[in-house]
Design an enzyme around this catalytic site. Structure first.
Site, PDB file in Angstrom:
ATOM      1  N   ASP A 193     -10.678   1.750  -3.732  1.00  0.00           N
ATOM      2  CA  ASP A 193     -11.301   1.404  -2.447  1.00  0.00           C
ATOM      3  C   ASP A 193     -12.818   1.403  -2.563  1.00  0.00           C
ATOM      4  OD1 ASP A 193      -9.090   0.896  -0.981  1.00  0.00           O
ATOM      5  OD2 ASP A 193      -8.994   2.853   0.005  1.00  0.00           O
ATOM      6  N   ASP A 197       0.828  -1.206   0.000  1.00  0.00           N
ATOM      7  CA  ASP A 197       0.000   0.000   0.000  1.00  0.00           C
ATOM      8  C   ASP A 197       0.868   1.264   0.000  1.00  0.00           C
ATOM      9  OD1 ASP A 197      -2.371   1.444   0.129  1.00  0.00           O
ATOM     10  OD2 ASP A 197      -3.192   0.276   1.781  1.00  0.00           O
TER      11      ASP A 197
END
Ligand code: DGJ
Length: 750
Positions: A541, A475
């Site tokens: 997301d 990430d």
């Protein structure tokens, strides 16, 4: 990538000074013609449709056509657009190479060609014809002490790529501002399409007229960006998935970068791209070299062909992923930071029971990381939440026959962490006394400092060595704002990007077979630079299937479906609050690397049973999905979107029809299925899982097909005339499977 000392290059061959060379490369219905007239710097004189064998006459004609006619009140020699356009050739647009010596001199180079090689062999004849191949041009401005190697490669997929490396052959430092490569596009390419976006809404398309001036997409985020240009296209107004000649470029880089489309007042147009260097970031000492990223360029009839060249190239790489992409469960939306062994083991049991093959533990397993304000940068398993380490969970997951994956964010740090307290100087900042604004409560860890890099690498290696971890979710949750080495204040985004790539490479070498997912606040790191060392991207997301219809559709303009993380989430979207049926969520996720992101303990038995069916369908179809050609139908402003994957032999296809809104009309246009063989006959079968779409009003062919084993329809009809479209409610969809009937249609022989 980064500047390094290197021996001054020696030309492979010194052509006669002032010699003219013309080279034609061709592959997969694409031709590229490059011209080096009188030893000047090389220029692409044709990039587009295949031209067939050209011979000397053809080559000369193509190259002459790319030269401007001399007009009054302009330079007195004909001008053409070089790979690295320069003022010394009369170009008044954006120069390819910008920079200067410290005293301000040396800013306007006149690069000439000293040597040319094709596939490593010196180019002998003045005219050459070849298939795919790699051209290398050694350029120099001896007076200014600059040497540039430009590589231009036409790949077997018909994809073109170029990159340039600059060496300072002078005796004083050279401050490089920019090295931007350009490819010409014709004047009838009068519309641009590229992408914008934001967190949870990545890659939203935007179109505009290609007018005089520069459409400049600059990125200073130190990551590719949710709003990255992605692929910058030019084509005739209204170009679509299947129609219109389209030219597109992509800068394969995860740090600061630019894409541009420029038209000068002569009408000449270029697309270009390269790294965006911050002030003072690239100071080349004598003999040092800087290599820029690849600029990829794809040409095709319609956006589908542009996309398919990227896909074919990526699939041809030896390290490309296997088509059996494992069904993945990621725990983020199921548990967030609430890590509890019993709960996670139960989730793993439920996942394995419905056919999941990989289980990924997300953020929250390390240091003091109980929420997003603390612990980032301490890659040590937390005693607090994992008193026996990760082994009990890893063993459990593996015992169920699944792989185990783990989340890291190696380039970042919370100020509230052990590492930041011990080494505040490792945090990137514009000066020793001033920190950048926090973003998601975090700062950037400076991996260009060797000790910081070694610290992160060693901590990660220790975790990876401690148990069987097959996969990293990598990430990167903030932009690189004011990112400099704190002690000196010097900008360090270029070096940070290089260090990130190096760390990924090192981990992969040390752990053979390790897969890495590129995630960045969702889908903010999707580019072909990071994809050289990663195996999947997290698209967004936002897992809301309606939004994913658009985001997946456009993410796949660059990357094939098997690299695109695509999950089925719970009924109410965590980012939009919208409710969707399981059917629409699953059908929207199917065209990608399938995963689940849902607390399965809250799913009903009926939902679990349906989920099991969708997973079984994915496993049955994944080879087709991940080896076939992506096709998207042009349907004007219809709210019924049709896309599919057609096998390379065109004997199988899977299509999705998704209703993405409410129409003003009561009837829809016919469904025309792109990519099929017009000479074949296909059996069309609706694939119905679970409850099927709501609000269905079905045409007769569908009823017949559902009652029997599909309907047989000539390929030409499916392709060119189409089937009647069903009516379904908004945010509903359906699937069709098509298989070729053995015999060739008699009509094809009439
Ligand atoms: C952002 C990612 O996109 C999410 O999927 C999740 O991994 C969080 N970060 C964790 O902090």
């Amino acid at each position: 990538m980064s500047p390094h000392r290197s021996a001054v290059h020696h030309p492979v061959l010194a052509p006669h000074p002032g010699a003219t060379h013309r080279i034609h490369l061709t592959a997969a219905e694409v031709s590229v013609v490059v011209d080096v007239t009188d030893g000047r710097s090389p220029a692409i004189t044709h990039w587009g449709a295949a031209l067939g064998p050209l011979g000397d006459e053809g080559l000369d004609a193509v190259c002459e056509a790319a030269v401007d006619v001399v007009v009054q009140n302009a330079v007195d020699v004909p001008v053409r657009i070089a790979l690295l356009p320069q003022a010394a050739d009369g170009w008044l647009g954006r120069p390819g190479l910008s920079g200067a010596r410290e005293d301000g001199s040396g800013w306007s180079p006149r690069l000439v060609t000293e040597a040319i090689a094709l596939d490593g062999q010196p180019l002998g004849a003045s005219h050459a014809e070849s298939g795919p191949g790699l051209l290398r041009f050694d350029l120099a401005d001896a007076e200014l002490g600059l040497a540039v190697v430009v590589e231009l490669e036409l790949l077997p997929s018909g994809l073109l790529r170029q990159r340039a490396a600059l060496t300072n052959t002078g005796e004083t430092p050279y401050l490089l501002d920019e090295l931007t490569l350009a490819v010409p596009v014709p004047a009838h390419a009068d519309e641009l399409l590229d992408f914008a976006g934001r967190w949870v809404k990545e890659r939203t398309p935007q179109r505009r007229e290609f007018t005089v001036g520069t459409h400049l997409r600059e990125n200073r985020r130190g990551r590719t960006g949710a709003d990255s240009a992605h692929v910058l296209h030019a084509g005739p107004s209204g170009f679509g998935f299947r129609e219109g000649e389209v030219w597109g470029v992509h800068t394969a880089f995860s740090g600061n970068h630019r894409h541009l489309a420029e038209q000068v007042n002569t009408g000449r147009r270029v697309l270009g791209g390269g790294e965006l260097l911050l002030p003072g970031e690239l100071r080349l000492a004598p003999d040092e070299q800087y290599t820029g990223p690849w600029l990829y360029a794809s040409y095709g009839n319609g956006l589908d062909e542009v996309a398919s060249r990227f896909h074919r190239h990526l699939r041809s790489r030896p390290h490309h992923v296997d088509a059996r992409r494992p069904v993945t469960l990621n725990v983020w939306e199921a548990v967030y930071f609430d890590h509890d062994l019993a709960r996670l083991k139960d989730l793993a049991d439920r996942a394995a029971a419905i056919g999941v093959e990989r289980f990924v533990l997300d953020d929250g397993w390390f240091g003091s990381r109980r929420d997003d304000t603390s612990g980032l940068g301490d890659w040590v398993v937390s005693d607090e939440v994992w008193p026996q380490g990760l082994a009990p969970l890893v063993d459990h997951v593996r015992g169920l026959g699944m792989e185990f994956g783990l989340w890291f964010e190696p380039e970042m740090v919370n100020e509230d962490s052990e590492v930041a307290r011990a080494h505040p100087e490792w945090i990137m900042a514009p000066s020793p006394d001033r920190m950048p604004l926090r973003s998601r409560s975090q700062q950037v860890l400076n991996l260009t400092i060797p000790e910081a890099y070694a610290h992160v690498r060693d901590q990660m290696m220790t975790v990876l060595d401690s148990c069987e971890i097959a996969y990293i979710k990598w990430d990167h949750n903030r932009d690189l704002l004011e990112s400099a080495t704190r002690a000196t204040g010097r900008a360090a985004v270029h070096e940070q990007t290089a260090a990130t790539y190096r760390l990924m490479d090192e981990l992969k070498v040390a752990h053979r077979g390790l897969e890495i997912e590129s995630c960045s606040s969702g889908g903010a790191r999707v580019d072909l630079g990071v994809l050289e060392r990663t195996d999947r991207v997290w698209v967004s997301d936002c897992i809301d299937p309606l939004d994913r219809q658009q985001m997946n559709r456009w993410t796949s303009q660059l990357i094939p479906l098997e690299l695109m993380g695509s999950h089925i989430a719970s009924g109410r979207s965590h980012t939009t609050g919208r409710l969707h049926t399981l059917g629409f969520r699953a059908l929207s996720a199917l065209f990608g690397h399938l995963g689940i992101e849902w607390d399965l303990a809250r799913a009903t038995e009926a939902e679990l049973a349906e989920l099991r069916e969708w997973i079984a369908l994915y496993k049955e179809q994944r080879e087709l999905l991940f080896t076939g050609d992506l096709v998207r139908a042009d349907r004007g402003d219809s709210v019924l979107w049709l896309h599919g994957v057609v096998s390379p032999q065109r004997d199988r296809a899977l299509f999705t029809l998704a209703c993405v809104g409410r129409s003003d009309q009561s009837q829809h246009d016919r469904l025309r299925f792109p990519g099929l063989d017009p000479e074949a006959r296909y059996r069309v079968r609706p694939l119905l899982l679970g409850e099927g779409p709501t609000g269905m009003s079905l045409p007769p062919w569908w009823r017949r097909a559902a009652a029997q084993d599909g309907v047989v329809v000539p390929g030409a009809v499916l392709l060119r005339s189409g089937l009647a479209a069903p009516l379904i409610d908004p945010e509903q969809g359906m699937l069709f499977s098509l298989t070729r009937e053995g015999a060739v249609s008699p009509a094809a022989h009439d």
